[in-house]
Design a protein around this motif. Structure first.
Motif, PDB file in Angstrom:
ATOM      1  N   THR A  99      -4.338  -8.521   0.815  1.00  0.00           N
ATOM      2  CA  THR A  99      -3.242  -8.065  -0.048  1.00  0.00           C
ATOM      3  C   THR A  99      -3.107  -8.932  -1.283  1.00  0.00           C
ATOM      4  O   THR A  99      -2.755  -8.449  -2.368  1.00  0.00           O
ATOM      5  N   LYS A 100      -3.390 -10.215  -1.132  1.00  0.00           N
ATOM      6  CA  LYS A 100      -3.243 -11.162  -2.230  1.00  0.00           C
ATOM      7  C   LYS A 100      -4.112 -10.776  -3.437  1.00  0.00           C
ATOM      8  O   LYS A 100      -3.778 -11.080  -4.578  1.00  0.00           O
ATOM      9  N   LYS A 101      -5.223 -10.085  -3.161  1.00  0.00           N
ATOM     10  CA  LYS A 101      -6.121  -9.682  -4.242  1.00  0.00           C
ATOM     11  C   LYS A 101      -5.547  -8.532  -5.066  1.00  0.00           C
ATOM     12  O   LYS A 101      -6.014  -8.262  -6.164  1.00  0.00           O
ATOM     13  N   MET A 102      -4.558  -7.826  -4.487  1.00  0.00           N
ATOM     14  CA  MET A 102      -4.100  -6.591  -5.123  1.00  0.00           C
ATOM     15  C   MET A 102      -3.125  -6.832  -6.261  1.00  0.00           C
ATOM     16  O   MET A 102      -3.345  -6.387  -7.381  1.00  0.00           O
ATOM     17  N   CYS A 103      -2.022  -7.531  -5.948  1.00  0.00           N
ATOM     18  CA  CYS A 103      -0.952  -7.716  -6.925  1.00  0.00           C
ATOM     19  C   CYS A 103      -0.234  -6.384  -7.143  1.00  0.00           C
ATOM     20  O   CYS A 103      -0.845  -5.375  -7.499  1.00  0.00           O
ATOM     21  N   GLU A 117      -8.502  -0.366   0.556  1.00  0.00           N
ATOM     22  CA  GLU A 117      -7.982  -1.584   1.171  1.00  0.00           C
ATOM     23  C   GLU A 117      -6.485  -1.469   1.480  1.00  0.00           C
ATOM     24  O   GLU A 117      -6.036  -1.866   2.554  1.00  0.00           O
ATOM     25  N   GLY A 118      -5.718  -0.930   0.522  1.00  0.00           N
ATOM     26  CA  GLY A 118      -4.276  -0.802   0.715  1.00  0.00           C
ATOM     27  C   GLY A 118      -3.929   0.154   1.831  1.00  0.00           C
ATOM     28  O   GLY A 118      -3.029  -0.109   2.647  1.00  0.00           O
ATOM     29  N   GLU A 119      -4.630   1.268   1.909  1.00  0.00           N
ATOM     30  CA  GLU A 119      -4.384   2.241   2.988  1.00  0.00           C
ATOM     31  C   GLU A 119      -4.670   1.634   4.340  1.00  0.00           C
ATOM     32  O   GLU A 119      -3.941   1.852   5.312  1.00  0.00           O
ATOM     33  N   PRO A 160     -11.491  -2.067   6.753  1.00  0.00           N
ATOM     34  CA  PRO A 160     -12.436  -1.745   5.682  1.00  0.00           C
ATOM     35  C   PRO A 160     -13.470  -2.830   5.429  1.00  0.00           C
ATOM     36  O   PRO A 160     -14.361  -2.661   4.599  1.00  0.00           O
ATOM     37  N   LEU A 161     -13.380  -3.955   6.146  1.00  0.00           N
ATOM     38  CA  LEU A 161     -14.241  -5.092   5.836  1.00  0.00           C
ATOM     39  C   LEU A 161     -15.724  -4.739   5.929  1.00  0.00           C
ATOM     40  O   LEU A 161     -16.534  -5.205   5.143  1.00  0.00           O
TER      41      LEU A 161
END
Length: 403
Positions: free
Chosen positions: A79-83, A158-160, A136-137
């Motif tokens: 999540t940290k990658k998303m912002c 990734e978010g889903e 998703p990894l």
């Protein structure tokens, strides 16, 4: 104890050396990501360790360790990658796929298990929702540096996945309560509990995320050691606080990470250093988790004889659950204002590989649960098939998207 410490250090050294070999092989062959090779190494280790003469200790996943040690770290890292600033354009389709999509998948898989394997309805639905949690990894590594997929498409996948993990744990908890506590079903009580689990998690996580930012502002520094420490505390703290309050820990970590990184930091040097630290933590945790998933395969399915018909059913339902859900919801899902193309639709389908969270949730069920061994066997078939086959299909889809 003094004898075990050198042994553990030896295993750690051998493990790091093996990781380098695996990384080299994955980069050289590019058939699977290094994580999949680690999974295969774990399966090989698990098979050898079943022989008492091997002298190797039997390694089996502990569900509490998975959920309390690995999950907060991995969810926060992803999540940290998303912002939130960048996540906004795809939040609607991600929420639709991660909630309504799980409900449709649960019904598709659960009703099939109920009818074809004569499993009671509520336990069948419980399995249906547990096995709908995606990871998703296994395929996300294929997206790095691939110009055929946009940033929003990556964020959607990734978010889903993160949202559906939180949703799955919440729904599974409610179903488990109905099955094992003999609680009578109430639409009102169940709905209130469900909404409370989700809303409470999102609010508590967001508040803790902004509190972490506020503390950093008071300190007037953004050195990467300080920010790494506070983000690690935030990842595990938000999970524990939410679980203590009987909210969804996964969704709390998701909200905390988004709230903490609402906008990109201005201090680029320290931010990049912190990202490198988190990238390695993410890699190390995933490597260990996938290795343990592989080593657990033989140990957890040793006493279950799964017929070929059940194996084929598991593989069919693996595909059917997500395919039916996304087919029904496709008209509602848009990326960058456009409806999903067929390539995006298939990419979303085959990016839904299953992972260790499903196994951990099944292991958390009571040991005397009559369907636990069946559920574990079916889950391992579905997980291993999705992790080994789906990345190969994804590569084909990505190649079509470049044409």
């Amino acid at each position: 104890m003094t004898e075990s410490v050198p042994t553990l250090v030896t295993y750690a050294v051998l493990g790091w050396m093996a990781l380098n070999v695996i990384f080299y092989v994955s980069e050289k062959w590019r058939v699977f990501s290094d994580i999949i090779w680690i999974l295969l190494a774990g399966i090989a280790y698990g098979w050898v360790s079943t022989n008492p003469e091997s002298g190797l200790p039997e390694l089996v996943m502990d569900p509490d360790v998975v959920l309390y040690v690995f999950v907060p770290l991995l969810i926060f890292a992803s999540t940290k990658k998303m912002c939130l600033f960048h996540f906004r354009p795809i939040i609607v389709p991600a929420v639709i796929a991660g909630t309504l999509g799980i409900v449709v998948s649960m019904l598709t898989i659960g009703l099939a298990i109920h009818e074809l394997l004569d499993v009671a309805l509520l336990p069948a639905l419980l399995f249906g929702v547990i096995i709908s949690a995606t990871d998703p990894l296994a395929v996300s590594a294929l997206f790095k540096g691939n110009e055929s997929i946009t940033e929003n498409q990556k964020l959607l996948i990734e978010g889903e996945s993160i949202l559906n993990d939180g949703f799955v744990v919440t729904v599974a908890g409610i179903l488990a309560l109905l099955i094992f506590s003999m609680t009578s079903f109430s639409v009102v009580d169940t709905s209130v509990s469900f909404v409370t689990h989700i809303a409470g998690a999102l609010i508590s996580g967001a508040l803790l995320g902004r509190l972490a930012r506020f503390i950093l502002r008071l300190m007037h520094t953004s050195h990467y050691i300080l920010t790494t420490n506070i983000t690690l505390a935030l990842a595990y703290g938000s999970f524990v606080v939410a679980e203590t309050l009987h909210f969804s820990g996964i969704l709390a970590v998701f909200a905390a990470a988004l709230a903490y990184g609402y906008k990109p930091d201005k201090d680029r040097t320290n931010r990049l250093a912190e990202e490198r630290v988190w990238e390695y933590l993410d890699y190390a945790a995933n490597a260990l988790l996938f290795f343990l998933l592989g080593t657990s395969f033989f140990a957890l399915t040793a006493n279950t004889d799964l017929p070929v018909s059940h194996t084929l059913l598991a593989i069919g339902l693996l595909f059917a659950g997500r395919f039916v859900a996304l087919s029904l919801l496709k008209p509602l899902m848009r990326v960058e204002g456009m409806r999903l193309s067929m390539n995006e639709f298939w990419l979303l389908n085959f990016s839904g590989a299953r992972g260790a969270v499903s196994v951990a949730l099944i292991l958390l069920l009571p040991a005397d649960f009559e369907y636990q061994s069946l559920f574990l066997s079916l889950a391992f078939v579905m997980i291993l098939f999705s992790l080994l086959v789906y990345p190969l299909v994804t590569v084909r889809i990505l190649s079509k998207m470049t044409r």
